[in-house]
Design a protein around this motif. Structure first.
Motif, PDB file in Angstrom:
ATOM      1  N   VAL A  16       0.859  -1.186   0.000  1.00 41.17           N
ATOM      2  CA  VAL A  16       0.000   0.000   0.000  1.00 41.17           C
ATOM      3  C   VAL A  16       0.898   1.240   0.000  1.00 41.17           C
ATOM      4  O   VAL A  16       1.817   1.358   0.814  1.00 41.17           O
ATOM      5  N   ILE A  17       0.632   2.145  -0.940  1.00 39.51           N
ATOM      6  CA  ILE A  17       1.295   3.451  -0.980  1.00 39.51           C
ATOM      7  C   ILE A  17       0.234   4.488  -0.664  1.00 39.51           C
ATOM      8  O   ILE A  17      -0.794   4.559  -1.339  1.00 39.51           O
ATOM      9  N   VAL A  18       0.456   5.318   0.356  1.00 46.30           N
ATOM     10  CA  VAL A  18      -0.583   6.249   0.783  1.00 46.30           C
ATOM     11  C   VAL A  18       0.004   7.632   1.046  1.00 46.30           C
ATOM     12  O   VAL A  18       1.107   7.767   1.579  1.00 46.30           O
ATOM     13  N   ASP A  19      -0.743   8.657   0.658  1.00 46.86           N
ATOM     14  CA  ASP A  19      -0.390  10.046   0.960  1.00 46.86           C
ATOM     15  C   ASP A  19      -0.934  10.394   2.339  1.00 46.86           C
ATOM     16  O   ASP A  19      -1.942   9.830   2.781  1.00 46.86           O
ATOM     17  N   MET A  20      -0.276  11.312   3.036  1.00 46.08           N
ATOM     18  CA  MET A  20      -0.754  11.748   4.344  1.00 46.08           C
ATOM     19  C   MET A  20      -1.779  12.870   4.234  1.00 46.08           C
ATOM     20  O   MET A  20      -2.755  12.916   4.965  1.00 46.08           O
ATOM     21  N   ASN A  21      -1.546  13.806   3.310  1.00 46.34           N
ATOM     22  CA  ASN A  21      -2.353  15.024   3.231  1.00 46.34           C
ATOM     23  C   ASN A  21      -3.589  14.819   2.356  1.00 46.34           C
ATOM     24  O   ASN A  21      -3.714  15.376   1.272  1.00 46.34           O
ATOM     25  N   ILE A  22      -4.519  14.009   2.858  1.00 47.75           N
ATOM     26  CA  ILE A  22      -5.765  13.724   2.145  1.00 47.75           C
ATOM     27  C   ILE A  22      -6.911  14.417   2.883  1.00 47.75           C
ATOM     28  O   ILE A  22      -7.044  14.257   4.098  1.00 47.75           O
ATOM     29  N   PRO A  23      -7.735  15.214   2.177  1.00 46.25           N
ATOM     30  CA  PRO A  23      -8.841  15.921   2.840  1.00 46.25           C
ATOM     31  C   PRO A  23      -9.817  14.960   3.520  1.00 46.25           C
ATOM     32  O   PRO A  23      -9.920  13.790   3.148  1.00 46.25           O
ATOM     33  N   ASP A  24     -10.522  15.472   4.492  1.00 46.85           N
ATOM     34  CA  ASP A  24     -11.545  14.738   5.252  1.00 46.85           C
ATOM     35  C   ASP A  24     -10.924  13.716   6.212  1.00 46.85           C
ATOM     36  O   ASP A  24     -11.079  13.821   7.410  1.00 46.85           O
ATOM     37  N   VAL A  25     -10.236  12.702   5.660  1.00 44.45           N
ATOM     38  CA  VAL A  25      -9.622  11.688   6.516  1.00 44.45           C
ATOM     39  C   VAL A  25      -8.152  11.572   6.139  1.00 44.45           C
ATOM     40  O   VAL A  25      -7.815  11.255   5.005  1.00 44.45           O
ATOM     41  N   SER A  26      -7.270  11.823   7.089  1.00 43.45           N
ATOM     42  CA  SER A  26      -5.830  11.797   6.827  1.00 43.45           C
ATOM     43  C   SER A  26      -5.344  10.398   6.461  1.00 43.45           C
ATOM     44  O   SER A  26      -5.919   9.381   6.893  1.00 43.45           O
ATOM     45  N   GLY A  27      -4.269  10.357   5.715  1.00 42.96           N
ATOM     46  CA  GLY A  27      -3.689   9.074   5.309  1.00 42.96           C
ATOM     47  C   GLY A  27      -3.204   8.245   6.472  1.00 42.96           C
ATOM     48  O   GLY A  27      -3.103   7.008   6.361  1.00 42.96           O
ATOM     49  N   ILE A  28      -2.918   8.884   7.613  1.00 46.17           N
ATOM     50  CA  ILE A  28      -2.451   8.097   8.767  1.00 46.17           C
ATOM     51  C   ILE A  28      -3.544   7.157   9.273  1.00 46.17           C
ATOM     52  O   ILE A  28      -3.252   6.106   9.877  1.00 46.17           O
ATOM     53  N   GLU A  29      -4.799   7.514   9.000  1.00 45.81           N
ATOM     54  CA  GLU A  29      -5.900   6.618   9.386  1.00 45.81           C
ATOM     55  C   GLU A  29      -5.867   5.336   8.573  1.00 45.81           C
ATOM     56  O   GLU A  29      -6.288   4.280   9.061  1.00 45.81           O
ATOM     57  N   MET A  30      -5.360   5.417   7.344  1.00 41.37           N
ATOM     58  CA  MET A  30      -5.198   4.202   6.534  1.00 41.37           C
ATOM     59  C   MET A  30      -4.118   3.311   7.134  1.00 41.37           C
ATOM     60  O   MET A  30      -4.262   2.087   7.182  1.00 41.37           O
ATOM     61  N   VAL A  31      -3.050   3.931   7.608  1.00 35.69           N
ATOM     62  CA  VAL A  31      -1.975   3.166   8.249  1.00 35.69           C
ATOM     63  C   VAL A  31      -2.509   2.480   9.510  1.00 35.69           C
ATOM     64  O   VAL A  31      -2.232   1.297   9.760  1.00 35.69           O
ATOM     65  N   LYS A  32      -3.289   3.217  10.303  1.00 34.48           N
ATOM     66  CA  LYS A  32      -3.862   2.642  11.524  1.00 34.48           C
ATOM     67  C   LYS A  32      -4.811   1.492  11.199  1.00 34.48           C
ATOM     68  O   LYS A  32      -4.853   0.482  11.911  1.00 34.48           O
ATOM     69  N   PHE A  33      -5.587   1.657  10.117  1.00 26.61           N
ATOM     70  CA  PHE A  33      -6.497   0.592   9.708  1.00 26.61           C
ATOM     71  C   PHE A  33      -5.722  -0.686   9.385  1.00 26.61           C
ATOM     72  O   PHE A  33      -6.103  -1.789   9.814  1.00 26.61           O
ATOM     73  N   ILE A  34      -4.633  -0.548   8.639  1.00 25.84           N
ATOM     74  CA  ILE A  34      -3.860  -1.721   8.210  1.00 25.84           C
ATOM     75  C   ILE A  34      -3.151  -2.370   9.393  1.00 25.84           C
ATOM     76  O   ILE A  34      -3.198  -3.598   9.571  1.00 25.84           O
ATOM     77  N   ARG A  35      -2.491  -1.553  10.214  1.00 22.03           N
ATOM     78  CA  ARG A  35      -1.653  -2.102  11.285  1.00 22.03           C
ATOM     79  C   ARG A  35      -2.435  -2.441  12.559  1.00 22.03           C
ATOM     80  O   ARG A  35      -2.158  -3.460  13.206  1.00 22.03           O
ATOM     81  N   LEU A  36      -3.420  -1.619  12.926  1.00 23.86           N
ATOM     82  CA  LEU A  36      -4.100  -1.813  14.196  1.00 23.86           C
ATOM     83  C   LEU A  36      -5.431  -2.544  14.069  1.00 23.86           C
ATOM     84  O   LEU A  36      -5.754  -3.400  14.896  1.00 23.86           O
ATOM     85  N   GLU A  37      -6.224  -2.179  13.037  1.00 26.48           N
ATOM     86  CA  GLU A  37      -7.562  -2.779  12.930  1.00 26.48           C
ATOM     87  C   GLU A  37      -7.524  -4.170  12.318  1.00 26.48           C
ATOM     88  O   GLU A  37      -8.060  -5.123  12.891  1.00 26.48           O
ATOM     89  N   VAL A  38      -6.915  -4.304  11.131  1.00 23.31           N
ATOM     90  CA  VAL A  38      -6.871  -5.631  10.496  1.00 23.31           C
ATOM     91  C   VAL A  38      -5.572  -6.352  10.818  1.00 23.31           C
ATOM     92  O   VAL A  38      -5.403  -7.521  10.476  1.00 23.31           O
TER      93      VAL A  38
END
Length: 395
Positions: A48-70
């Protein structure tokens, strides 16, 4: 090998997707974290390649989803223009594998992907030779064109967008009588995501062509800045890129090129034109009440929030709209703020192009048009609030 790339800016995703596919990877893209989370389950990526500066929901939430949630251990790469140490440390503490700072080249991105997940399948097509740069901002550039069939330097424009992924060029055909429109459509072929042709059936003059182009580009949500540039490239594209670097690292709302002669710069003008320019600039400074050295250089870039202030209404004149832009800034923000928001940046190169549409006779008319601007843009103060008194009939 599957790669999921998440970024809100299409001008970043498109070249990244194309290059990775050329290298034999299967690629899915998403424009938001929500789309990225949905794609993660459907696509089953190896990276997964993700940008941090994404409007509404920051890219760090994607990192948290991958590492912490799933609790997935698949490699995660961050590709971002944010260089804040605290955020970078937080990303690594969450378990990312790499943090890439924009701008950077696609060659470097490709090498980092290969290091993390290995090579893709044997490429079906030849890998692009151009070392495209992924920018940390996206810029729209309006280029007005009137009878430019013989002067349009198409290759310089196409080479530039091939190397700089963050640019979208909008050519405005201002009712040309030659084959300019056909030339523009040919230039656009194969680069439809980076080049737009806006056609005006009737010639309305440079001011109206630029105005319509700027309003059109303001509709593109992924653009951070929008500017305009002359079709003859009297100011070249590398100089325009320097204007962009200035506005993205400052609090300026407008950065305007300035044709100031100085050591180390190639600035050429006809002698007679130079004398008239000096006279006109003196008059403009008096009208604006601002110490501008060169309002009329055809290279400017501005923050998107300036577009409705500067371009919502038609301009009074066909050529002096630059002066009107600054007048509208002064009226909207007040003189002091306007001067703080506008930057003049000396160009490294400006060459007077043969076949310029502005004749010496037109230059004389400019003096009278400036008087018209001075009369119509009168500022009256009522409770310290600037008010614009502008004529109802626009010439």
């Amino acid at each position: 090998m599957k790669v999921l790339a998440i970024d809100d800016q299409q001008l970043v995703l498109l070249p990244l997707e194309r290059r990775l596919k050329e290298l034999g990877y299967e690629v899915r893209t998403a424009r938001s974290v929500k789309e990225g989370i949905e794609a993660f389950g459907d696509f089953g990526p190896n990276l997964v390649i993700v940008d941090m500066n994404i409007p509404d929901v920051s890219g760090i939430e994607m990192v948290k989803f991958i590492r912490l949630e799933v609790q997935s251990t698949i490699p995660v790469m961050v590709l971002s223009g944010i260089t804040d140490d605290k955020l970078i440390v937080e990303c690594y503490e969450l378990g990312i594998d790499d943090y890439m700072k924009k701008p950077l080249s696609l060659d470097e991105v490709s090498a980092r992907v290969k290091r993390l997940i290995g090579p893709g399948k044997a490429p079906a097509t030849k890998v692009s030779s151009a070392n495209t740069i992924i920018q940390k901002r996206c810029v729209g550039v309006v280029i007005p064109c009137y009878n430019e069939e013989k002067r349009l330097l198409s290759k310089e424009f196409t080479d530039f967008v091939d190397r700089h992924s963050g640019y979208h060029l909008c050519f405005v055909n201002d009712g040309s009588r030659d084959n300019t429109l056909e030339v523009l459509h040919e230039l656009k072929k194969g680069r439809e995501d980076y080049v737009t042709v806006y056609n005006c059936e009737k010639n309305g003059g440079k001011a109206e062509a630029v105005r319509l182009g700027m309003l059109h580009m303001a509709n593109y949500s992924d653009l951070d800045y929008i500017g305009f540039l002359d079709a003859d490239l009297s100011t070249d594209l590398s100089d325009f890129d320097d204007l962009t670097k200035t506005i993205e690292t400052s609090n300026f709302k407008i950065v305007s090129g300035s044709r100031i002669s100085r050591m180390g710069a190639n600035i050429t003008k006809e002698s007679a034109r130079k004398i008239i320019s000096l006279t006109i600039n003196f008059i403009i400074r008096k009208i604006l009440g601002m110490d501008f050295k060169d309002t009329q250089c055809g290279a400017k870039i501005m923050d998107k929030e300036i577009i409705p202030i500067a371009f919502n209404r038609k301009f009074l004149t066909r050529w002096l709209f630059d002066v009107e832009i600054f007048m509208r800034m002064r009226i909207h923000y007040g003189s002091t703020k306007a001067q703080n928001y506008i930057c003049e940046q000396p160009l490294k190169r400006w060459i007077h192009a043969d076949g310029s549409k502005l004749s010496m006779k037109d230059s004389i008319k400019i003096v009278f048009q400036l008087a018209q601007i001075g009369w119509n843009y009168r500022i009256k103060k009522n409770n310290n609030t600037p008010m614009l008194m502008i004529a109802n009939t626009l010439s």
